[in-house]
Scaffold this active site. Structure first.
Site, PDB file in Angstrom:
ATOM      1  N   GLU A   1      37.945  99.452  24.763  1.00 17.67           N
ATOM      2  CA  GLU A   1      36.158  98.955  24.952  1.00 17.67           C
ATOM      3  C   GLU A   1      36.322  98.616  26.466  1.00 17.67           C
ATOM      4  O   GLU A   1      36.889  97.650  26.832  1.00 17.67           O
ATOM      5  CB  GLU A   1      35.723  98.374  23.984  1.00 17.67           C
ATOM      6  CG  GLU A   1      34.346  97.719  24.441  1.00 17.67           C
ATOM      7  CD  GLU A   1      33.761  96.660  23.349  1.00 17.67           C
ATOM      8  OE1 GLU A   1      32.625  96.362  23.444  1.00 17.67           O
ATOM      9  OE2 GLU A   1      34.814  95.927  22.688  1.00 17.67           O
TER      10      GLU A   1
ATOM     11  N   GLU B   1      25.258  94.860  17.990  1.00 19.00           N
ATOM     12  CA  GLU B   1      26.184  93.955  18.614  1.00 19.00           C
ATOM     13  C   GLU B   1      25.501  93.240  19.644  1.00 19.00           C
ATOM     14  O   GLU B   1      26.028  93.253  20.800  1.00 19.00           O
ATOM     15  CB  GLU B   1      27.540  94.587  19.030  1.00 19.00           C
ATOM     16  CG  GLU B   1      28.498  93.202  19.207  1.00 19.00           C
ATOM     17  CD  GLU B   1      29.673  93.699  20.018  1.00 19.00           C
ATOM     18  OE1 GLU B   1      30.908  93.717  19.666  1.00 19.00           O
ATOM     19  OE2 GLU B   1      29.488  94.462  21.171  1.00 19.00           O
TER      20      GLU B   1
END
Length: 267
Positions: A146, A241
């Site tokens: 990520e 998120e």
């Protein structure tokens, strides 16, 4: 249809961690994800069992789980490239994979880690390849890399940065996590990322920018990006998120009634 999974490490934080899966279920969702949910990389069997029970008792799926990432509140952002902590990282991989086998988890996020004082970046990068290969060999699920914003010493800022590492690992289940918030904040071209790398993406996470709050509080055009994901054939989950700018019971008001229905476990 869009499928949403609630990140219970950043949402419902007014409740104890093990009560958050049930809170997500009560809010209408059938899926959750977590950062590493334990205080150390090597939790006890009782701690693991309690976490698993919290998912099972809530009646939700654990769609995603981070490997141990160090002291996140203190600024750590992963152990993948942290020379000297290889044992901790690999122990957390083994534990996470066993949890995933019990709960049907589809993706594991391997945060790369910050650059370290006094350590050659090339040594960190070589270790990262070894650790990612280890993780990929322990599971058939996706191991994610990520790009992250807000950490000055984190070296993976764009999708291209992550893809370059993924290519070096060469394992088919090491894949890209496209967090639309981080990519936007770091100045990446999100439209180009989705167009060029859709076949490399195994998970998507969202928060609006600026602010990292729920969609509608910032400037990201989520309908456009969701349409691009659908056109590209993405069928995975969208991880929520973000930090709620309001109370938890209002944090999902941006989801339309139809989207909420599909997000609660529809396909």
């Amino acid at each position: 249809m869009t499928r949403y999974t609630v990140n219970c490490s950043i949402l419902f934080t007014e409740q104890p961690l093990l009560e958050r899966p049930a809170a997500a279920k009560a809010a209408g969702f059938d899926a959750v994800e977590f950062w590493w949910p334990f205080p150390t990389a090597t939790p006890s069997e009782a701690e693991v069992d309690a976490f698993v029970r919290s998912i099972e008792d809530a009646g939700v799926r654990l769609t995603g789980l981070n490997f141990a990432a160090g002291d996140m509140p203190g600024g750590d952002r992963g152990l993948v490239s942290w020379v000297g902590r290889e044992g901790e990282f690999r122990a957390s991989v083994d534990i996470a994979v066993k949890i995933g086998e019990r709960l049907g988890t589809e993706v594991f996020n391997a945060l790369y880690g910050n650059r370290l004082d006094g350590v050659d970046p090339a040594e960190q990068d070589a270790l990262a390849l070894e650790n990612l290969a280890y993780a990929a060999g322990r599971t058939s699920a996706a191991v994610l890399l990520e790009p992250v914003s807000g950490a000055e010493r984190y070296p993976l800022l764009t999708a291209a940065d992550a893809i370059a590492v993924i290519d070096k690992v060469g394992a088919p289940n090491v894949r890209l996590l496209a967090d639309l918030y981080h990519l936007t904040v770091n100045g990446d071209d999100v439209d180009a990322v989705l167009a060029e790398h859709i076949d490399r993406i195994s998970h998507v996470q969202i928060a609006d920018a600026p602010g990292r709050n729920e969609p509608g509080t910032g400037e990201i055009d989520f309908p456009r990006h969701f349409a691009a994901l659908e056109r590209g054939g993405y069928t995975g989950w969208i991880g929520l998120e973000y930090k709620a700018s309001t109370t938890s019971d209002r944090a999902f008001d941006w989801i339309s009634a139809d989207s909420a229905g599909s997000g609660s476990g529809g396909s």
